[in-house]
Every structure is written in structure tokens, then in C-alpha cells.
Write a protein that holds these residues in place. Structure first.
Motif, short mmCIF file in Angstrom:
data_model
loop_
_atom_site.label_atom_id
_atom_site.label_comp_id
_atom_site.label_asym_id
_atom_site.label_seq_id
_atom_site.Cartn_x
_atom_site.Cartn_y
_atom_site.Cartn_z
N ASP A 184 3.69 6.24 -8.75
CA ASP A 184 3.44 4.93 -9.53
C ASP A 184 2.82 4.25 -7.67
O ASP A 184 3.35 4.50 -7.47
N GLU A 185 1.91 3.77 -8.43
CA GLU A 185 0.51 3.53 -6.83
C GLU A 185 1.18 2.09 -6.90
O GLU A 185 0.54 1.47 -6.36
N ARG A 186 1.89 1.15 -8.06
CA ARG A 186 1.67 0.11 -7.62
C ARG A 186 3.57 -0.78 -6.66
O ARG A 186 3.89 -1.09 -7.32
N ASP A 222 1.18 -1.01 0.39
CA ASP A 222 -0.23 -0.06 0.62
C ASP A 222 1.14 1.20 0.48
O ASP A 222 0.02 2.32 0.63
N GLU A 223 2.02 1.39 -0.63
CA GLU A 223 3.07 2.35 -0.73
C GLU A 223 2.53 2.61 -2.06
O GLU A 223 2.29 2.28 -2.99
N ARG A 235 -0.63 4.66 0.14
CA ARG A 235 -1.37 4.62 -1.03
C ARG A 235 -2.64 5.67 -1.36
O ARG A 235 -3.06 5.88 -2.25
N ASN A 236 -2.81 5.42 0.23
CA ASN A 236 -4.82 6.16 0.21
C ASN A 236 -4.50 7.52 -0.05
O ASN A 236 -5.24 8.70 -0.81
N ASP A 237 -2.74 7.88 -0.11
CA ASP A 237 -3.01 9.80 -0.31
C ASP A 237 -2.26 10.24 -1.86
O ASP A 237 -2.68 11.16 -2.20
N ASN A 283 -1.70 17.29 5.15
CA ASN A 283 -1.60 16.35 6.46
C ASN A 283 -2.03 15.20 5.84
O ASN A 283 -1.92 13.66 5.99
N ILE A 284 -0.76 14.94 4.45
CA ILE A 284 -0.52 13.72 4.37
C ILE A 284 1.33 13.10 4.90
O ILE A 284 2.39 13.93 5.06
N GLU A 285 1.28 11.75 5.72
CA GLU A 285 3.27 11.84 6.13
C GLU A 285 3.54 11.35 4.74
O GLU A 285 2.71 9.75 3.90
#
Lengths: 407, 407
Positions: free
Chosen positions: B337-339, B260-261, B312-314, B287-289
Motif C-alpha cells: 500500500d503506497e498511500r 511518503d510512507e 515511498r520511493n523505495d 539498501n532500503i531503509e
């Protein structure tokens, strides 16, 4: 600008939709320029769910822990209602019983309020915030969470109104006021626009379950104007007021009744001083509440008959205790009747008007209803009848005393 | 006799049966002569139920009121567990966060513990009572209810253990200890009997979700011996200890990973001082870590490439923010890259042993896994790979470093 305390019961906050409806109503009061404190119960069903959970673990839950558990019910509601208010741009802040410093004694599950720190929320009110307080709960001197017992939210609301010197305490419920009797039994029952505290006390204790009796007592003691009204319909409801305020009220306020009563009689008790307490002492020790008590003269002069009523649930235990006492007292026999009901005529007007009782008995006799027991006070006359005559009796009295809406 | 603080999570107290099982375990510790403080979470599912209720009313619930709402979850558990203990004749007393005086700052939903009044419960412990405390919650200086955020119960337990100077803080969970890696991915993963605090910190933050990282930090800071063990099986679990205690631990403690990165790269950023903060400032404000950060040398000398990873949510929001920044900075392009997934080798032994990193890269190369990003610290080496290679990579490293149970 006035300070209003409003109380909404479990049904009124029983779902997200209803909580939103309460928020809209509260916000409207605030927009009219009032300061508003809202006292809420747990969402309907929640308290029972928690009790079942507790009983699954401990058949007789530890009283201190039961209070910790039950107090979560109202805590959920205050948070949700505050959110609903903020969602419609009405600033709000929630308070648990402990946060509001509702100080009670340490009698868990049935605590009594001793003091409330009204100052705590004055800053919120001054800042234009609605204050949302958890009803039914408080905190004892050592910080233990306590609850006031079923229906305690009414008492919380009145006590908070007294502490804040509110202009009115409004109890929102699922009925739109106090009626001359239960409209489910007598469709012509009439809504009272006003009723005195004393009448309300008798009506409440006799089974018109609109308001908790302790709340009414509290309101009377601290002279808090109390209003009962519907959370689902518009209307003025019923104002519970002080006798001197009443100008032209009818002599009879209404007809209360109680089902689920049971009657116990000890026949042939030696007619000696102290007998009544020897009978009722063990009953009280068994934690059974006694309602009516009547002592009749017996056939012979040496003995007497002693009768009292209890809640039907307590009947088997009371009967058992009484058998024991009867043996000790050399009484002749214990009789019991589980199928009785109580009908009461209530009204401050009764004080100054003779003939009310006889008119009542005549109305019942006309319907061939046998009276099994009679008890009177300054502002009420109660009779015990066979349960099956309850509805007939209520309707007969309602008409006889001219209480019908058409009258 | 020693003083033990035990913490049971939501799954361990998720039903009446499980609460009874926890009570039996706690009572057994007490009967062995220990003083026991139990910290509990809300029953599993309860916190989510409450959040859904809140969101149905207010899509972004007011933080103060959300805490009032969520705090009821643990309050229910402490009452039920205390009842379960009393039911088996083990005297117990429950404490909410406020009652235990767990003082936090006022950052609702993610408060930090400042102080705990340990004296409050000493009398109970001395009297032989088990003390049951609501985890995850506290109270700020003005009496507002606060919560510590997800997983905060671990932190509560450690903080209470520190305040009471407990001999050990035991975290009961649904796994029986800390493993060299996730056994669901590598069945030959081995349970560690000991791990250092530093290693545990890296393992926790990198996705081995056995313990909350804040709890581990807290334990390290106050030197609280911490043990992770199963609430369903018997066993010694894993003791988290201080480095100097470690005699003969393997160089590598284990392999952590994070799914989930997502990865974001700004290409062609002017290579000037302050560029990194100009990129990450707006990301933090949103507010994104940010997790890993890597700055590469670009093809030409005037510009550089800047890469970082987020949850990944952010990703969508981070990508949006980055487009804006890229325009302002005249950067060439934003890539995303979401994957991706992160795999990390953790071990205090790494410090003194060169060659660990190259051995790691070689093991991955052997499986034809392309490394997309590298980041190192004193006791870990992390690589980012295509998500589909996660399991393969973990297993390859587990074997290469001799972590298999059979080894």
C-alpha cells in the motif's frame, strides 16, 4: 611507457560535453601505455562568477578568503573530470592543491610554488590510475589555501611535471600551437613546430597569450619539455625546447605585440643619479607594473626626458602619481599617450646577426609608420607605435622577415 | 563571556543579502562579548546544482569524487561569509572541513565524524576572530574529502560545539523553534520553549524536519545544549535539554508525522525462527531503509503475517525483492500500500502515564479514522493511517491532548 602531464584550460573543460571530450583524450593516452597526470582549470566563466559574487559582498575581497572561494572552481572540475574518466572505465583520482601538497608561499591571490610532494600520487600512477589535479591552487605552510593568480594552472602543470620528472608537459589550449604572429591579424601567420624557451618567454610576455610567462620560466628552469597543442583538433602543436636542440630554425621566431599600452613621459627631469628610481619608486608602490623604460637625452644638458609604458588600465593612476613626482623633482612637464601599441620582433638568431633592427625600422618606414619609442634586448627589438598602425606594422614585419606561411 | 557555536542552513545563506544579514547577527553576538564559531551550509540550491552536473556526466557519480564536488558548496559560503564579516569590521577566518581537521571515517557521501581538532581554532578565538567553518564535510585519515550526507551541517555544528566545549550550539533555520506539530497542518500548533533530547529524537525521526536526527543524537551523547531558532526573526527559539532539567513540561511534547510512507505485508509466512531476518536481510542488502516493523498473528497457527513500512520511493524495489523472498519462503501473498502516512504522539510523560494510547485511539476513532498499524516505544505511540486522513488525524490528536496554543 612515459609519464605525461597534460593541462586543460577553462575553455577545454567549459561544459559537460567538453569535459567528456577531455576524458576521452586522456583515456586514449593512457591506453597507449602512458602514465597521465591531468591538471585542470575552472570551467570557463566560473572564476569570473565567483569574483562577482565576492565583490557584491566586499568590494575589495579579503585576499585569504578570495583564495578559499576561487579554489572551488578547479575543485569542481577535478571531480567532474574524474567522474567522466570513471564513466568510460578509466580509473582516476582527483587531488586539490592542498591534497597534492602543492606548497606555496603565503602571497594570497598571487602565490608562488615552493615545493610539490610528487611521491603522493606515485602509488596512483603505479596502479594505473589517471591523476587529476586542480591547477591554479596550492597551500601554504600553515594550511591556508592559496591561488597562483590568473593563468596559474599552466604554472601548476609545469611544476607538477618537474616534481614528477615527467617526460613532457602538454598544455592543451584553444589554439593549436605557437604562431609567428597572431593569425587574426596576419592570416598568413605560420605555426612553429619548435621554438626556444627564450623566444617563447619574449613572445609570451609581449602579448602572444598562449602560455603564462611564469610557466615558461619554470619549464626553462627545471628543463621540462613543454608542448602547446589544441584540445579541439589533432596535431603535434609546438614544442618549446632548449636552444642547443635547435638545428635549423629561422633567425626570427615571430612577431609579438601588445595593445592596451599607455606611454608616460616626464620632460625636463634634472639629470642626476637616482632620478630614475625616484620616478619609478612611487609608481611601483602604487602597484603599477612598468613595461618599457627609455631615458632620452634632453635638449639642454642639465635635464633629461624619462619615458615608460604601463598597461592602459593603470594610466590614470600612473599619470596622477607622476604629476606629484614631477612637482617634487621640478620637472618641466608630464606627457601621456593612451593610444599606443608595442610591436616586437623575437628570435634567438638576432644575437649573431647585425642589421635585423635596421631592416625592421626600414620595413616600418616603408609603410610610413612613425616609431615613437625603441627598446632592445638580446633576442628582441620592440617598438612603440600609434595604436592604429598595429595591424599594418605586424603584417609589414611578417612579410619583411619572410615569416609568411607561403614563404 | 561564553563560547557559542551557531549554524546557518542553506536558506539562511541563500543570497548575498542573506549572507550579509547573517554577518550582522554574528557580529552582534561577538560585540556582546561572546566567542563565536559559525558553521554554514551551501547556499540553497547549490548542492542540487552540483549533483545535477555530476549526474550529467556519471549517472551514479563515484562517491569519492561526488564528495570532492559537493564540498565546494560550503567552501563558497565560508569564504563569502568571512568577507561579509570583514566588510563590517568583524575579523573572521574561514576553515574547510579538512582545514578544521574534522576527521571522519571513509564512508563517502555519508561519513561519520570521529574526531575534531578543537585546538586548531582556539588561537583565532583568543585573538577575537569569528571562526567560520564549512559544515557537512570532513576529511578521512588519508586526506580524502568526505561529506556527512544531507543535513550533515547540523551534525558538524554539534560536533564542533562538543569538541570546543561550547556553552551552547544554536541551530538557525527557517522556523523559529520546535512546535507541537507542523503549523501548516494545525495552525494552533504551539512553540515549545523546551523539549527533551529523547522527545526531540522521536520528533525529528518522525518527520518534524527541524533538526537532523544524528545531530540530536550527537548533542545528547556529548551533552551539548542545543537551541533551534529562526535566522529571520528574533526570539529565544526552543532549547533542547536533558530530562532532569525539565520541571513542569506537559506529558505530551507534540505530534509528529511522516508522509511518503509505504507499507508492505507478506501474508502466510511459515511461523519459524529466523523468518524475520530472512525477509529483512535482502531488503537491507538492497539498501532500503525500513521504518516500522510489525508481525501479526495469522489466521492459522503455522503461519504468520509480517508487515513493515519503507519510504515511498523505495516501494517498487522493496515490492520486487519481497516477491522473490515470498516465493522462497512459500508465503501466500505479498500486499503493498503506497498511500499511507504515519502519525506519532511523542512525550516523555507517556512513560509514567497509562491510558495515553487508548486516548489516542479513541480520538482517531471519533473522526472515523481507521488505524492500519500500531507501533509503540517508551516515549511515543505511532499509528499508520490512510494518507488522506493525515491532516485530520493530526488536528484531532492536537486538540485531544490539549496542545493548542489557546489551551
Amino acid at each position: 611507457m612515459s609519464l605525461i602531464v597534460q593541462k586543460y584550460g577553462g575553455t577545454s573543460v567549459g561544459s559537460v560535453e567538453r569535459i567528456n571530450a577531455v576524458a576521452a583524450r586522456v583515456a586514449a593516452w593512457r591506453e597507449q601505455g602512458h602514465q597521465v597526470v591531468v591538471v585542470v582549470s575552472a570551467m570557463s566563466g566560473e572564476t569570473n562568477r565567483l569574483i562577482e559574487l565576492a565583490k557584491a559582498i566586499q568590494p575589495r575581497p579579503a585576499p585569504r578568503e578570495l583564495d578559499v572561494l576561487l579554489a572551488t572552481g578547479e575543485q569542481v572540475t577535478i571531480a567532474l573530470l574524474s567522474m567522466a574518466l570513471e564513466q568510460i572505465d578509466c580509473p582516476a583520482r582527483s587531488y586539490t592543491g592542498a591534497q597534492m601538497n602543492i606548497l606555496t608561499n603565503s602571497a594570497h591571490n598571487k602565490a608562488r610554488i615552493r615545493d610539490i610532494d610528487g611521491a603522493r600520487v606515485q602509488a596512483d600512477l603505479a596502479a594505473g590510475r589517471v591523476v587529476v589535479v586542480a591547477g591554479f591552487q596550492g597551500v601554504d605552510e600553515t594550511g591556508n589555501i592559496t591561488t597562483l593568480g590568473r593563468g596559474g594552472s599552466d604554472t601548476s602543470a609545469v611544476a607538477i611535471a618537474a616534481a614528477l620528472k615527467a617526460d613532457e608537459c602538454q598544455i592543451y589550449t584553444d589554439v593549436d600551437g605557437v604562431y609567428t604572429t597572431d593569425p587574426r591579424i596576419e592570416p598568413r601567420a605560420r605555426k612553429l613546430s619548435r621554438i626556444t624557451f627564450e623566444e617563447m618567454l619574449e613572445m609570451a610576455s609581449l602579448g602572444s597569450k598562449v602560455l603564462q610567462i611564469r610557466a615558461v620560466e619554470f619549464a626553462g628552469k627545471y628543463r621540462v619539455p613543454l608542448r602547446v597543442l589544441s584540445s579541439f583538433e589533432e596535431g603535434e602543436g609546438t614544442l618549446i625546447t632548449f636552444e642547443e636542440d635547435v638545428v635549423e630554425e629561422p633567425k626570427i621566431a615571430g612577431i609579438a605585440f601588445a595593445r592596451d599600452e599607455a606611454k608616460l613621459t616626464v620632460l625636463g627631469v634634472p639629470d642626476q643619479p637616482g632620478v630614475a628610481s625616484r620616478i619609478l619608486g612611487p609608481i611601483a608602490e602604487a602597484n603599477i607594473e612598468v613595461d618599457m623604460i627609455v631615458q632620452n637625452i634632453a635638449a639642454d644638458e642639465a635635464t633629461t626626458d624619462f619615458t615608460f609604458t604601463v598597461h592602459r588600465n593603470d594610466f590614470p593612476r600612473a599619470f596622477e602619481v607622476l604629476q606629484e613626482i614631477a612637482r617634487e623633482l621640478n620637472a618641466r612637464q608630464v606627457l601621456g599617450d593612451e593610444r599606443i601599441a608595442k610591436i616586437s620582433l623575437v628570435g634567438v638568431g638576432m644575437r649573431s646577426h647585425a642589421g635585423i633592427a635596421s631592416k625592421m625600422f626600414a620595413a616600418l618606414a616603408k609603410e610610413k609608420i612613425n616609431i615613437r619609442m625603441i627598446s632592445t634586448s638580446e633576442i628582441k627589438v620592440s617598438v612603440v607605435v600609434d595604436e592604429r598602425y598595429l595591424e599594418l606594422g605586424v603584417r609589414a614585419l611578417h612579410e619583411a622577415f619572410g615569416l609568411d606561411a607561403s614563404a
